[in-house]
Motif scaffolding. Sequence first.
Motif, PDB file in Angstrom:
ATOM      1  N   ASP A  19       6.238   4.559   4.425  1.00 20.30           N
ATOM      2  CA  ASP A  19       4.782   4.545   4.563  1.00 20.30           C
ATOM      3  C   ASP A  19       4.355   4.728   6.017  1.00 20.30           C
ATOM      4  N   THR A  20       5.056   4.075   6.924  1.00 19.26           N
ATOM      5  CA  THR A  20       4.750   4.206   8.345  1.00 19.26           C
ATOM      6  C   THR A  20       4.994   5.643   8.814  1.00 19.26           C
ATOM      7  N   TYR A  21       6.087   6.248   8.346  1.00 17.86           N
ATOM      8  CA  TYR A  21       6.378   7.642   8.704  1.00 17.86           C
ATOM      9  C   TYR A  21       5.251   8.560   8.240  1.00 17.86           C
ATOM     10  N   PHE A  22       4.823   8.400   6.989  1.00 21.06           N
ATOM     11  CA  PHE A  22       3.759   9.262   6.481  1.00 21.06           C
ATOM     12  C   PHE A  22       2.432   8.975   7.167  1.00 21.06           C
ATOM     13  N   LEU A  23       2.219   7.738   7.596  1.00 15.45           N
ATOM     14  CA  LEU A  23       0.991   7.404   8.313  1.00 15.45           C
ATOM     15  C   LEU A  23       0.957   8.098   9.666  1.00 15.45           C
ATOM     16  N   ILE A  24       2.122   8.177  10.333  1.00 13.69           N
ATOM     17  CA  ILE A  24       2.179   8.774  11.666  1.00 13.69           C
ATOM     18  C   ILE A  24       2.266  10.295  11.595  1.00 13.69           C
ATOM     19  N   PHE A  25       3.150  10.821  10.744  1.00 20.61           N
ATOM     20  CA  PHE A  25       3.448  12.255  10.764  1.00 20.61           C
ATOM     21  C   PHE A  25       2.863  13.040   9.601  1.00 20.61           C
ATOM     22  N   GLY A  26       2.310  12.396   8.621  1.00 19.46           N
ATOM     23  CA  GLY A  26       1.814  13.137   7.458  1.00 19.46           C
ATOM     24  C   GLY A  26       0.521  12.561   6.942  1.00 19.46           C
ATOM     25  N   ASP A  27       0.241  12.910   5.715  1.00 14.14           N
ATOM     26  CA  ASP A  27      -0.957  12.412   5.066  1.00 14.14           C
ATOM     27  C   ASP A  27      -0.682  11.020   4.508  1.00 14.14           C
ATOM     28  N   ALA A  28      -1.453  10.041   4.912  1.00 13.21           N
ATOM     29  CA  ALA A  28      -1.203   8.645   4.533  1.00 13.21           C
ATOM     30  C   ALA A  28      -1.413   8.412   3.040  1.00 13.21           C
ATOM     31  N   ASN A  29      -2.131   9.284   2.375  1.00 13.87           N
ATOM     32  CA  ASN A  29      -2.393   9.103   0.947  1.00 13.87           C
ATOM     33  C   ASN A  29      -1.281   9.658   0.065  1.00 13.87           C
ATOM     34  N   ASP A  30      -0.315  10.339   0.662  1.00 15.66           N
ATOM     35  CA  ASP A  30       0.752  10.932  -0.138  1.00 15.66           C
ATOM     36  C   ASP A  30       1.707   9.895  -0.702  1.00 15.66           C
ATOM     37  N   TYR A  31       1.919   8.841   0.013  1.00 16.62           N
ATOM     38  CA  TYR A  31       2.947   7.890  -0.384  1.00 16.62           C
ATOM     39  C   TYR A  31       2.422   6.476  -0.243  1.00 16.62           C
ATOM     40  N   MET A  32       2.453   5.749  -1.326  1.00 14.17           N
ATOM     41  CA  MET A  32       2.023   4.355  -1.294  1.00 14.17           C
ATOM     42  C   MET A  32       3.174   3.492  -1.800  1.00 14.17           C
ATOM     43  N   GLY A  33       4.286   3.549  -1.102  1.00 15.27           N
ATOM     44  CA  GLY A  33       5.504   2.898  -1.548  1.00 15.27           C
ATOM     45  C   GLY A  33       5.413   1.392  -1.620  1.00 15.27           C
ATOM     46  N   VAL A  34       4.793   0.761  -0.621  1.00 12.90           N
ATOM     47  CA  VAL A  34       4.685  -0.697  -0.626  1.00 12.90           C
ATOM     48  C   VAL A  34       3.858  -1.155  -1.826  1.00 12.90           C
ATOM     49  N   PHE A  35       2.792  -0.423  -2.119  1.00 17.74           N
ATOM     50  CA  PHE A  35       1.981  -0.750  -3.282  1.00 17.74           C
ATOM     51  C   PHE A  35       2.801  -0.679  -4.563  1.00 17.74           C
ATOM     52  N   TRP A  36       3.582   0.382  -4.723  1.00 17.32           N
ATOM     53  CA  TRP A  36       4.348   0.545  -5.960  1.00 17.32           C
ATOM     54  C   TRP A  36       5.495  -0.449  -6.052  1.00 17.32           C
ATOM     55  N   ILE A  37       6.083  -0.829  -4.921  1.00 16.63           N
ATOM     56  CA  ILE A  37       7.137  -1.852  -4.950  1.00 16.63           C
ATOM     57  C   ILE A  37       6.539  -3.185  -5.383  1.00 16.63           C
ATOM     58  N   ILE A  38       5.355  -3.509  -4.883  1.00 12.72           N
ATOM     59  CA  ILE A  38       4.703  -4.760  -5.279  1.00 12.72           C
ATOM     60  C   ILE A  38       4.344  -4.721  -6.763  1.00 12.72           C
ATOM     61  N   VAL A  39       3.907  -3.578  -7.247  1.00  7.93           N
ATOM     62  CA  VAL A  39       3.559  -3.447  -8.668  1.00  7.93           C
ATOM     63  C   VAL A  39       4.798  -3.614  -9.544  1.00  7.93           C
ATOM     64  N   THR A  56       7.653  -5.154  -8.787  1.00 10.29           N
ATOM     65  CA  THR A  56       8.462  -6.338  -8.489  1.00 10.29           C
ATOM     66  C   THR A  56       8.752  -7.197  -9.723  1.00 10.29           C
ATOM     67  N   PRO A  57       7.777  -7.488 -10.582  1.00 10.69           N
ATOM     68  CA  PRO A  57       8.106  -8.288 -11.777  1.00 10.69           C
ATOM     69  C   PRO A  57       9.134  -7.612 -12.675  1.00 10.69           C
ATOM     70  N   PHE A  58       9.086  -6.288 -12.771  1.00 17.55           N
ATOM     71  CA  PHE A  58      10.050  -5.574 -13.611  1.00 17.55           C
ATOM     72  C   PHE A  58      11.448  -5.601 -12.995  1.00 17.55           C
ATOM     73  N   ILE A  59      11.505  -5.495 -11.680  1.00 10.24           N
ATOM     74  CA  ILE A  59      12.793  -5.570 -10.983  1.00 10.24           C
ATOM     75  C   ILE A  59      13.402  -6.959 -11.172  1.00 10.24           C
ATOM     76  N   LEU A  60      12.580  -7.985 -10.998  1.00  8.56           N
ATOM     77  CA  LEU A  60      13.065  -9.356 -11.158  1.00  8.56           C
ATOM     78  C   LEU A  60      13.396  -9.673 -12.612  1.00  8.56           C
ATOM     79  N   ALA A  61      12.723  -9.021 -13.549  1.00  5.84           N
ATOM     80  CA  ALA A  61      13.024  -9.238 -14.966  1.00  5.84           C
ATOM     81  C   ALA A  61      14.430  -8.768 -15.314  1.00  5.84           C
ATOM     82  N   VAL A  62      14.964  -7.849 -14.529  1.00  5.25           N
ATOM     83  CA  VAL A  62      16.337  -7.385 -14.752  1.00  5.25           C
ATOM     84  C   VAL A  62      17.335  -8.183 -13.920  1.00  5.25           C
ATOM     85  N   THR A  63      17.030  -8.384 -12.643  1.00  6.49           N
ATOM     86  CA  THR A  63      18.020  -8.992 -11.751  1.00  6.49           C
ATOM     87  C   THR A  63      18.158 -10.502 -11.919  1.00  6.49           C
ATOM     88  N   LEU A  64      17.061 -11.209 -12.160  1.00  7.70           N
ATOM     89  CA  LEU A  64      17.159 -12.669 -12.279  1.00  7.70           C
ATOM     90  C   LEU A  64      17.975 -13.132 -13.480  1.00  7.70           C
TER      91      LEU A  64
END
Length: 87
Positions: free
Chosen positions: A31-51, A53-61
């Motif tokens: 996200d920081t790379y795209f904010l500095i060198f590209g279009d900030a709206n192209d990638y919202m990785g932190v948002f999608w990781i937070i979204v 997270t419950p599914f990831i934990l539903a498998v790993t826990l």
Amino acid sequence: MKKYSKSLLKTIILTILLSIVPLLLIAFVVDTYFLIFGDANDYMGVFWIIVFTPFILAVTLPLAIVTHALIVFFERKDSKEKNKSKK
């Protein structure tokens, strides 16, 4: 029994940290790379990781808890066998 509950809590915390934090770090860097060198709206990785997270934990826990239970079971079994062989 207190020893096993402490180790279970430690297992749960480590599972959460080791499954979510690296993904958040990678998404933050991208996200920081795209904010500095590209279009900030192209990638919202932190948002999608937070979204997701419950599914990831539903498998790993559950996997971590089952693995911990198996380790505790076999440790107890081995210690009982060692105690019987000492007598």
